[in-house]
Design a protein around this motif. Structure first.
Motif, PDB file in Angstrom:
ATOM      1  N   ASN A   1       0.846  -1.191   0.000  1.00 26.10           N
ATOM      2  CA  ASN A   1       0.000   0.000   0.000  1.00 26.10           C
ATOM      3  C   ASN A   1       0.881   1.240   0.000  1.00 26.10           C
ATOM      4  O   ASN A   1       2.088   1.149   0.150  1.00 26.10           O
ATOM      5  N   GLY A   2       0.269   2.399  -0.176  1.00 22.79           N
ATOM      6  CA  GLY A   2       1.015   3.655  -0.130  1.00 22.79           C
ATOM      7  C   GLY A   2       2.138   3.701  -1.142  1.00 22.79           C
ATOM      8  O   GLY A   2       1.942   3.404  -2.317  1.00 22.79           O
ATOM      9  N   PRO A   3       3.383   4.059  -0.696  1.00 23.30           N
ATOM     10  CA  PRO A   3       4.511   4.163  -1.625  1.00 23.30           C
ATOM     11  C   PRO A   3       4.785   2.847  -2.371  1.00 23.30           C
ATOM     12  O   PRO A   3       5.171   2.859  -3.528  1.00 23.30           O
TER      13      PRO A   3
ATOM     14  N   TRP B   1       4.589  -0.594  -7.426  1.00 21.57           N
ATOM     15  CA  TRP B   1       3.984  -1.859  -7.816  1.00 21.57           C
ATOM     16  C   TRP B   1       2.467  -1.645  -7.941  1.00 21.57           C
ATOM     17  O   TRP B   1       1.699  -2.051  -7.077  1.00 21.57           O
ATOM     18  N   PRO B   2       2.025  -1.006  -9.009  1.00 21.58           N
ATOM     19  CA  PRO B   2       0.589  -0.725  -9.153  1.00 21.58           C
ATOM     20  C   PRO B   2      -0.240  -2.010  -9.211  1.00 21.58           C
ATOM     21  O   PRO B   2       0.077  -2.923  -9.986  1.00 21.58           O
ATOM     22  N   PRO B   3      -1.262  -2.086  -8.400  1.00 19.19           N
ATOM     23  CA  PRO B   3      -2.124  -3.272  -8.408  1.00 19.19           C
ATOM     24  C   PRO B   3      -2.892  -3.392  -9.727  1.00 19.19           C
ATOM     25  O   PRO B   3      -3.192  -2.391 -10.371  1.00 19.19           O
ATOM     26  N   LEU B   4      -3.199  -4.619 -10.099  1.00 17.47           N
ATOM     27  CA  LEU B   4      -4.115  -4.854 -11.223  1.00 17.47           C
ATOM     28  C   LEU B   4      -5.511  -4.647 -10.643  1.00 17.47           C
ATOM     29  O   LEU B   4      -6.025  -5.479  -9.899  1.00 17.47           O
TER      30      LEU B   4
ATOM     31  N   THR C   1     -10.298  -6.766  -1.467  1.00 19.07           N
ATOM     32  CA  THR C   1     -10.501  -5.353  -1.143  1.00 19.07           C
ATOM     33  C   THR C   1      -9.226  -4.837  -0.496  1.00 19.07           C
ATOM     34  O   THR C   1      -8.743  -5.400   0.489  1.00 19.07           O
ATOM     35  N   ARG C   2      -8.694  -3.766  -1.062  1.00 20.80           N
ATOM     36  CA  ARG C   2      -7.466  -3.158  -0.557  1.00 20.80           C
ATOM     37  C   ARG C   2      -7.767  -2.285   0.662  1.00 20.80           C
ATOM     38  O   ARG C   2      -8.919  -1.990   0.950  1.00 20.80           O
ATOM     39  N   ASP C   3      -6.724  -1.869   1.356  1.00 18.35           N
ATOM     40  CA  ASP C   3      -6.889  -1.038   2.561  1.00 18.35           C
ATOM     41  C   ASP C   3      -7.672   0.242   2.287  1.00 18.35           C
ATOM     42  O   ASP C   3      -8.401   0.717   3.154  1.00 18.35           O
TER      43      ASP C   3
END
Length: 133
Positions: free
Chosen positions: A66-68, A73-76, A92-94
């Motif tokens: 997450n964050g930086p 590493w951009p999520p798909l 589900t991401r943070d």
């Protein structure tokens, strides 16, 4: 109103036939959704042809990037109307956004891959790996 008799079952109305057609079309559209990625040269790649990666620190279907980290590493990402299928699931991401996962592992792109087919993220910090089917 147009009706047809169906014996003891009662009448079938145009409205109920129209509803059945709409439901069938919706089911067809859902099943026609493309998988979020494809296999090329033994690796999973996004529809843009860019290599996807997994992160060893992810666990239990949750992203630890997450964050930086997610900037590098951009999520798909999954859209709101995407539907899971087969080995593909959505976590589900943070931040509440939705990310694709393959066999329970969230998948990511690597910002230093600049063209399709590159795999420069494989082995970074011994925790990033090319996603494979």
């Amino acid at each position: 109103m147009l009706t047809s008799t169906t014996g003891r079952a009662g009448r079938v109305t145009v409205r109920s036939l129209a509803l059945a057609v709409v439901l069938a079309a919706s089911a067809g559209a859902a099943s026609a959704q493309q998988a979020p990625a494809m296999v090329k040269d033994g690796a999973l790649v996004g529809h843009n042809g860019m290599t996807l990666y997994t992160f060893d620190k992810d666990a239990d279907g949750k992203s630890a990037c997450n964050g930086p980290c997610a900037k590098n590493w951009p999520p798909l990402m999954a859209k709101a109307d995407d539907i899971t299928s087969g080995d593909w699931s959505i976590i589900t991401r943070d931040d509440g956004s939705r990310q694709w996962a393959y066999k329970g592992k969230p998948v990511y792109f690597w910002v230093k891959d600049t063209k399709p087919g590159e795999r420069t993220g494989d082995g970074v910090n011994n925790v990033w790996h090319t996603a494979k089917p």
